[in-house]
Design a protein around this motif. Sequence first.
Motif, PDB file in Angstrom:
ATOM      1  N   ALA A 405       0.841  -1.214   0.000  1.00  0.00           N
ATOM      2  CA  ALA A 405       0.000   0.000   0.000  1.00  0.00           C
ATOM      3  C   ALA A 405       0.868   1.252   0.000  1.00  0.00           C
ATOM      4  O   ALA A 405       0.593   2.213  -0.717  1.00  0.00           O
ATOM      5  CB  ALA A 405      -0.927  -0.009   1.214  1.00  0.00           C
ATOM      6  N   VAL A 406       1.924   1.228   0.811  1.00  0.00           N
ATOM      7  CA  VAL A 406       2.798   2.411   0.880  1.00  0.00           C
ATOM      8  C   VAL A 406       3.653   2.537  -0.379  1.00  0.00           C
ATOM      9  O   VAL A 406       3.722   3.594  -1.004  1.00  0.00           O
ATOM     10  CB  VAL A 406       3.695   2.341   2.142  1.00  0.00           C
ATOM     11  N   SER A 407       4.305   1.424  -0.776  1.00  0.00           N
ATOM     12  CA  SER A 407       5.274   1.525  -1.885  1.00  0.00           C
ATOM     13  C   SER A 407       4.591   1.633  -3.250  1.00  0.00           C
ATOM     14  O   SER A 407       5.006   2.434  -4.091  1.00  0.00           O
ATOM     15  CB  SER A 407       6.215   0.326  -1.867  1.00  0.00           C
ATOM     16  N   HIS A 408       3.534   0.851  -3.473  1.00  0.00           N
ATOM     17  CA  HIS A 408       2.881   0.852  -4.784  1.00  0.00           C
ATOM     18  C   HIS A 408       1.842   1.964  -4.905  1.00  0.00           C
ATOM     19  O   HIS A 408       1.824   2.704  -5.887  1.00  0.00           O
ATOM     20  CB  HIS A 408       2.230  -0.515  -5.040  1.00  0.00           C
ATOM     21  N   ASP A 409       0.971   2.094  -3.883  1.00  0.00           N
ATOM     22  CA  ASP A 409      -0.113   3.083  -3.979  1.00  0.00           C
ATOM     23  C   ASP A 409       0.370   4.508  -3.719  1.00  0.00           C
ATOM     24  O   ASP A 409       0.016   5.429  -4.451  1.00  0.00           O
ATOM     25  CB  ASP A 409      -1.240   2.731  -2.992  1.00  0.00           C
ATOM     26  N   LEU A 410       1.165   4.676  -2.655  1.00  0.00           N
ATOM     27  CA  LEU A 410       1.597   6.035  -2.308  1.00  0.00           C
ATOM     28  C   LEU A 410       2.873   6.449  -3.057  1.00  0.00           C
ATOM     29  O   LEU A 410       2.894   7.452  -3.763  1.00  0.00           O
ATOM     30  CB  LEU A 410       1.832   6.149  -0.795  1.00  0.00           C
ATOM     31  N   TYR A 411       3.939   5.652  -2.907  1.00  0.00           N
ATOM     32  CA  TYR A 411       5.229   6.057  -3.478  1.00  0.00           C
ATOM     33  C   TYR A 411       5.215   6.031  -5.012  1.00  0.00           C
ATOM     34  O   TYR A 411       5.446   7.048  -5.669  1.00  0.00           O
ATOM     35  CB  TYR A 411       6.329   5.153  -2.936  1.00  0.00           C
ATOM     36  N   THR A 413       2.704   5.489  -7.289  1.00  0.00           N
ATOM     37  CA  THR A 413       1.607   6.107  -8.047  1.00  0.00           C
ATOM     38  C   THR A 413       1.382   7.570  -7.699  1.00  0.00           C
ATOM     39  O   THR A 413       1.170   8.399  -8.588  1.00  0.00           O
ATOM     40  CB  THR A 413       0.302   5.306  -7.832  1.00  0.00           C
ATOM     41  N   VAL A 414       1.406   7.905  -6.398  1.00  0.00           N
ATOM     42  CA  VAL A 414       1.106   9.284  -5.994  1.00  0.00           C
ATOM     43  C   VAL A 414       2.358  10.167  -6.046  1.00  0.00           C
ATOM     44  O   VAL A 414       2.374  11.201  -6.712  1.00  0.00           O
ATOM     45  CB  VAL A 414       0.482   9.321  -4.582  1.00  0.00           C
ATOM     46  N   ILE A 415       3.423   9.731  -5.360  1.00  0.00           N
ATOM     47  CA  ILE A 415       4.621  10.583  -5.268  1.00  0.00           C
ATOM     48  C   ILE A 415       5.380  10.612  -6.590  1.00  0.00           C
ATOM     49  O   ILE A 415       5.731  11.662  -7.108  1.00  0.00           O
ATOM     50  CB  ILE A 415       5.525  10.115  -4.106  1.00  0.00           C
ATOM     51  N   LYS A 416       5.622   9.425  -7.185  1.00  0.00           N
ATOM     52  CA  LYS A 416       6.398   9.354  -8.431  1.00  0.00           C
ATOM     53  C   LYS A 416       5.529   9.408  -9.689  1.00  0.00           C
ATOM     54  O   LYS A 416       6.033   9.284 -10.798  1.00  0.00           O
ATOM     55  CB  LYS A 416       7.239   8.067  -8.439  1.00  0.00           C
ATOM     56  N   LYS A 417       4.219   9.504  -9.490  1.00  0.00           N
ATOM     57  CA  LYS A 417       3.250   9.608 -10.601  1.00  0.00           C
ATOM     58  C   LYS A 417       3.429   8.503 -11.647  1.00  0.00           C
ATOM     59  O   LYS A 417       3.411   8.741 -12.844  1.00  0.00           O
ATOM     60  CB  LYS A 417       3.364  10.978 -11.274  1.00  0.00           C
ATOM     61  N   GLY A 418       3.624   7.270 -11.154  1.00  0.00           N
ATOM     62  CA  GLY A 418       3.717   6.111 -12.053  1.00  0.00           C
ATOM     63  C   GLY A 418       5.066   5.939 -12.711  1.00  0.00           C
ATOM     64  O   GLY A 418       5.238   5.054 -13.548  1.00  0.00           O
ATOM     65  N   LYS A 419       6.056   6.733 -12.320  1.00  0.00           N
ATOM     66  CA  LYS A 419       7.364   6.663 -12.992  1.00  0.00           C
ATOM     67  C   LYS A 419       8.448   6.046 -12.109  1.00  0.00           C
ATOM     68  O   LYS A 419       9.626   6.177 -12.397  1.00  0.00           O
ATOM     69  CB  LYS A 419       7.799   8.072 -13.427  1.00  0.00           C
ATOM     70  N   ALA A 420       8.066   5.398 -11.032  1.00  0.00           N
ATOM     71  CA  ALA A 420       9.060   4.785 -10.145  1.00  0.00           C
ATOM     72  C   ALA A 420       9.607   3.513 -10.783  1.00  0.00           C
ATOM     73  O   ALA A 420       8.857   2.745 -11.381  1.00  0.00           O
ATOM     74  CB  ALA A 420       8.409   4.440  -8.806  1.00  0.00           C
ATOM     75  N   ASP A 421      10.908   3.292 -10.641  1.00  0.00           N
ATOM     76  CA  ASP A 421      11.454   2.024 -11.158  1.00  0.00           C
ATOM     77  C   ASP A 421      11.261   0.940 -10.099  1.00  0.00           C
ATOM     78  O   ASP A 421      11.067   1.205  -8.918  1.00  0.00           O
ATOM     79  CB  ASP A 421      12.938   2.179 -11.529  1.00  0.00           C
ATOM     80  N   SER A 422      11.346  -0.321 -10.558  1.00  0.00           N
ATOM     81  CA  SER A 422      11.045  -1.479  -9.716  1.00  0.00           C
ATOM     82  C   SER A 422      11.949  -1.532  -8.482  1.00  0.00           C
ATOM     83  O   SER A 422      11.503  -1.838  -7.381  1.00  0.00           O
ATOM     84  CB  SER A 422      11.217  -2.755 -10.547  1.00  0.00           C
ATOM     85  N   ALA A 423      13.237  -1.199  -8.668  1.00  0.00           N
ATOM     86  CA  ALA A 423      14.199  -1.307  -7.556  1.00  0.00           C
ATOM     87  C   ALA A 423      13.867  -0.331  -6.429  1.00  0.00           C
ATOM     88  O   ALA A 423      13.875  -0.683  -5.251  1.00  0.00           O
ATOM     89  CB  ALA A 423      15.614  -1.055  -8.074  1.00  0.00           C
TER      90      ALA A 423
END
Length: 575
Positions: A405-411, A413-423
Motif C-alpha cells: 500500500a505504501v510503496s505501490h499506492d503512495l510512493y 503512483t502518488v509521489i512518483k506519478k507512475g514513474k518509479a522504477d522497480s528497484a
Amino acid sequence: MKAGLQFLAALTALLAAAAAQAAGADLGQVDKQPTNWVAISMFAVFVVGTLFITKWAASKTKSAADFYTGGGGITGFQNGLAIAGDYMSAASFLGISAAVMASGYDGLIYSIGFLVGWPVITFLMAERLRNLGKFTFADVAGYRFQQAPIRIFAASGTLVVVAFYLIAQMVGAGSLIKLLFGLEYWMAVVIVGALMMIYVLFGGMTATTWVQIIKACLLLAGVTFMAFMVMAQFGFSPEALFARGVEVKTQLAVNGGKTAEDAAVIGRAIMGPGGFIKDPISAISFGMALMFGTAGLPHILMRFFTVPDAKEARKSVFWATTWIGYFYVLIFIIGFGAITLVLTNPEFADTAKGIIKGGGGSANMAAVLVAKAVGGNVFYGFISAVAFATILAVVAGLTLSGASAVSHDLYATVIKKGKADSASELKVSRMTTLALGLVAVVLGIAFEKQNIAFMVSLAFAIAASANFPVLFMSVLWKDCTTKGAVIGGFLGLISSVGLTVVSPSVWEAVLGYPKGSAWFPYSSPALFSISIGFFGVWLFSVLDRSPQAAKERAAYKSQQVRSETGLGASKSSGH
C-alpha cells in the motif's frame, strides 16, 4: 540473506538462553511450566525450514511484481490453500476455540460470520478483481478514477486494517511463545516481529505463499486429529460432548460460589445464544462486520493477483471456502473439547481460572492445551509449532499488504506519478516492512490481555466500513466517482475507527475507563459505519457534476467489459 542468517544465530542464542532459564525453573520453581523440549525442537525445525524457503524465494524475487504477487504464477489450488492459510489465523485457531470454551454456542458466531463472507467474494469479487487488478485492491477501486486521491484513501484504509489485524496475531504469538519457553511476554512478541520481518523482507509473496500452504496443510491435519480424539472420548456422540460441557460449566459455577439453581442456568447457557452478544443491534452489527469485512481485507484481496487469470481466481475461492468451512466445523468441536478436557484438568488450573474470570491472555491457549490433553507432549509440540507457523504466515501476509500500500499506492503512483522504477519501489516496500514490524510489536505488547478473535473482529469492522463500500460501488455502480469513493471511504474509515475507540471494547477494556462510561454502547460499530460509508459514496457521487465525473461515468462501460470478460487483462500480473 546474510542479515537474516545473522539474526537467526542471535534468535537461536536467545531461545537457548530462554530454554536454559526455563530448565532452571524446573529445579527451583514449581509454579513454572516444565520445559517442553519436544515442542521447542519442532518449533526450531519449523523456523529453520521456513527460513530456507525464504532463502529460495529470495533468489526468485527480482522485481516488484515478484515481491507483491509471486510473478502471478501460482495455481488456483495452491492459491486456495494459501488463502485458507491466510484466513485460518491465530484468531480462528486460538481465538475462536477460546471463545467457544468461554461462551459455548455463542462462540460459533465467529465461525459462521467469518465463513459467510466468502460467497460475496466468490460471486461478486474474485473474477473482477483478477481482471482489473495488478498488485493491490486500489488498482481495482481506482481503475477509472483519479489516481492520487483514491490511492491515498486505499493506503490509509489498508494500513489501519493491517494494524488492528496485526495486534491480534502478535498477542496470540506472544502468549504462545510465553507458554512454550517461559519467556517474558514482551520478549516473545519481539521475536515474532523480527522473524516476520525476515520472511517479508527477503522472500516477498513467493515465500509468504509457500509458508501459508505448508502451514495450512499442517494445521488442517492437526485440527482433524484433535477433533477426532475429542469425539473419540465421547464415543463420537456430539450429544455426549455437549452434555459433558454443560456439566463442567455447572460444576465450575458451583465452585465459584453460585447456588445450584443459578449454576444450572449458567451451565445450560452455553448451549444457547445470548451470553456473548446481548441485544439484536449488536448481533446484526457484529455479523455485518464479519461478513462484509472479508471482502475488504487487503491481504486477502491481494491474493487474487497472484494467479494467472480469472478462472484460477475463481478456483482459488472454491478451494479456500472448502478448507475454511471444514476447519471451522472442527474448531467448534475443539472449543467444546476445551471445556471438557482443559477446564477439568488440574494441570491447566491457571487457564481455568482465567476463563472463569473472563480473562483473554491465557484463555487464548485453549486449543494448544487440548492438543496436550489428547495427544501428549509430542502432539502438543506439533500443534504449538503449527500455531506459531499460523501466526507467522498471517503476519507476513498482512505486512506485505501494508508494505505494498505504501510503496505501490503512495510512493510509485502518488509521489512518483507512475514513474518509479522497480528497484526503488522494492526499497520503499522493505523500509515500510520494518516500520510495520515495529508498530506490530508495540501494539502487540499494549493489547496483551484481549481475546484475539475479538481483536480481529474490529479489523473486519473497519475493512467492511472503509474498503468494502468503495470496492463494491466502484466496480458495480456506473455513477460512482472519485469524489464519492474517496469521501465515502474516508467517512467509513473515520467513523469505524472513532466508534471502535469509544466503544466498551477499547474505551473500557483497553484504556481502563470505568464500566459504563463508553460513549458508544455497542462493541462493533459495523452497522453504523458501513451505512455511513455506503451513504457517503452514494451522496457525494450523485452531487458530483464536474467534467471529470462525467468522464469517469463514461469510462464505466470499458471497465465493465474488462471486469466481466478479462479482455485486455494480461495472463500474468499487471494491466
